[in-house]
Design a protein around this motif. Sequence first.
Motif, short mmCIF file in Angstrom:
data_model
loop_
_atom_site.label_atom_id
_atom_site.label_comp_id
_atom_site.label_asym_id
_atom_site.label_seq_id
_atom_site.Cartn_x
_atom_site.Cartn_y
_atom_site.Cartn_z
N ASP A 55 0.82 -1.20 0.00
CA ASP A 55 0.00 0.00 0.00
C ASP A 55 0.86 1.26 0.00
O ASP A 55 1.89 1.33 0.67
CB ASP A 55 -0.90 -0.01 1.25
CG ASP A 55 -2.02 1.02 1.16
OD1 ASP A 55 -2.29 1.49 0.05
OD2 ASP A 55 -2.61 1.34 2.20
N GLU A 56 0.43 2.23 -0.78
CA GLU A 56 1.08 3.53 -0.93
C GLU A 56 2.47 3.43 -1.58
O GLU A 56 3.39 4.18 -1.26
CB GLU A 56 1.14 4.30 0.39
CG GLU A 56 -0.24 4.60 0.96
CD GLU A 56 -0.28 5.78 1.90
OE1 GLU A 56 0.79 6.34 2.21
OE2 GLU A 56 -1.39 6.17 2.32
N THR A 57 2.57 2.50 -2.52
CA THR A 57 3.77 2.44 -3.35
C THR A 57 3.66 3.48 -4.46
O THR A 57 2.61 3.63 -5.08
CB THR A 57 3.94 1.05 -3.98
OG1 THR A 57 4.15 0.08 -2.96
CG2 THR A 57 5.12 1.02 -4.95
N THR B 289 -2.82 2.16 -4.39
CA THR B 289 -3.54 2.02 -3.14
C THR B 289 -4.95 1.54 -3.47
O THR B 289 -5.32 1.45 -4.64
CB THR B 289 -3.59 3.37 -2.37
OG1 THR B 289 -4.11 3.17 -1.06
CG2 THR B 289 -4.44 4.38 -3.10
N GLY B 290 -5.73 1.20 -2.47
CA GLY B 290 -7.12 0.82 -2.69
C GLY B 290 -7.27 -0.37 -3.62
O GLY B 290 -6.59 -1.38 -3.49
N LEU C 180 -4.37 -2.37 -5.47
CA LEU C 180 -3.50 -3.33 -4.78
C LEU C 180 -3.80 -4.76 -5.23
O LEU C 180 -3.00 -5.67 -5.00
CB LEU C 180 -3.69 -3.21 -3.26
CG LEU C 180 -3.18 -1.92 -2.63
CD1 LEU C 180 -3.64 -1.81 -1.18
CD2 LEU C 180 -1.66 -1.85 -2.71
N ARG D 289 -4.77 10.72 -0.43
CA ARG D 289 -5.57 9.53 -0.09
C ARG D 289 -7.04 9.73 -0.42
O ARG D 289 -7.70 8.83 -0.95
CB ARG D 289 -5.39 9.20 1.39
CG ARG D 289 -3.99 8.69 1.73
CD ARG D 289 -3.77 8.65 3.22
NE ARG D 289 -2.41 8.20 3.55
CZ ARG D 289 -1.72 8.62 4.59
NH1 ARG D 289 -2.26 9.52 5.43
NH2 ARG D 289 -0.50 8.18 4.82
N ARG E 104 -9.40 7.62 -3.00
CA ARG E 104 -10.68 7.03 -2.59
C ARG E 104 -11.79 7.47 -3.54
O ARG E 104 -12.67 6.67 -3.90
CB ARG E 104 -11.00 7.40 -1.14
CG ARG E 104 -10.19 6.64 -0.11
CD ARG E 104 -10.80 6.73 1.28
NE ARG E 104 -10.74 8.07 1.83
CZ ARG E 104 -9.72 8.53 2.56
NH1 ARG E 104 -8.68 7.74 2.82
NH2 ARG E 104 -9.74 9.76 3.04
N ASP F 87 -11.50 5.32 -6.68
CA ASP F 87 -12.06 3.98 -6.51
C ASP F 87 -13.58 4.02 -6.48
O ASP F 87 -14.26 3.15 -7.05
CB ASP F 87 -11.53 3.34 -5.22
CG ASP F 87 -10.10 2.84 -5.36
OD1 ASP F 87 -9.59 2.81 -6.49
OD2 ASP F 87 -9.49 2.48 -4.33
#
Length: 475
Positions: free
Chosen positions: A342-344, A366-367, A370, A444, A448, A451
Amino acid sequence: MKLAALNNPVHVNWFTEQGTRLDAAPYLSGAYEARKLLERLSVEKELLSSLTIGHDGGIFNGPQFRRVYMNDTQHGVPFMGSTDMMEADLGWLPLLRKKEAESFPYLEIKPGMTLISCSGTIGRMSYARSDMSGIWSSQHVMKVNPDPNRIQPGYLNAFLQSRYGIPIITSQASGSIIQHIEPSHIADLPVPRFELEVEGRIHSLIQQAADLRERFQKGVREATQDLFKSAGIPELGDLPWHKKPRALGFPVHGIRATTLRASNYDTRALEVTDLIRSVPHKTLGEICAGGSLNSGARFKRIDSDSEHGGSLLVGQKDGFWMRPEGRWINPARAPREIFAVDETVMIASQGLPGETALICRATFVTGQWLEHVYTQHFLRAVSGDPEIPGAYLFAFLRSESAFRSMRAMLVGTGPQDIHPVLRAQLPVPICKPADVKRIANTVRLAYRDRDEADRSEDQALRLLDEAVHNAAQQP
């Protein structure tokens, strides 16, 4: 009489219905089945051309024309190609000279249009958001401009990109080397009409997805601007790179054994990194010391699918799209490193440094992303510093300043790569803890929203499927 192709019968009367096409596409792509299903529906159907309005009846692309690109927004407008329309972040579009743009005013994108790739790879689609206003598109992008008095644009978009619309559109492609479609090829596409409530719900979900993607775009841009402003170097938030004198000849003192390549000492890039070093900062290598700053593992691709535990393989191109369209592989037959933590921050690190090339551009994992796996062509930047979250690091690495700095670190002749020593020395401005937290949370929230946009779009397509299924069951 019938012809057999791959065990699929093709009846002679189909040829007349398909305009005497003798190639396999209209018969094996699912297009014929989609048309027949739509014909059987008990609801009213209307031709696509009767639901559109505007230039050339509301379904059009554009002529070929000489393109002159600019480096300044004062003299150019963002210009979108058939692949660019898939991008999640539209901040990297090239600029078409305003003189050419003004000659083709109908090529400007308007909110509510459905954009369809009509040359090369046929049938990719995008729903035009309000932040796309002021962007021009190439002749390889077909526009479907809905008449708001006849149909809601979100519903029309959902139908066109559904499993009923896409097969019919792609089956109309012609050409042997570079395929293409023309507006006349899809003008007679039958669009089923349902109750206003059903179409309204589908439209609302598509529009909600568009609004969320617009918020995503705004959020990541604001995070980057906030970072440089909070760091005390706001001028790097909107770097006028092309207004700086080109480094055509310059002296270099203190050359190191690390590299003898002239482009690695580009004075414009050094001005950027020197300015970052004038404020509190850490190097990228220091931040990623306890995490990762390496390319992915090389591995053999074993094909699979979602029903058998497969994962979508994301490459450098579709890694920057709203929704990837990669290949499905078996992750059990590949190294674990193909997944991302996460958060790469994924940085496209292999290729050639053309002005519109991807190399050195950054995206964020993220989300929902992944669940995907990633090729070795990405440089994975994973923060190992608890005070510097990956979301904050991404806000910097997606900037023009970081992009140009890394472009000055390339090595190689064919596919180039980012120098492993130089990239670790890239300075990253460090803001106060409260600023770092705020900037990271902005990123972030943006992801979100992205997504949630995908979920809204998927729900709209499910509602359309239910409406078609229910109509098919009625006598």
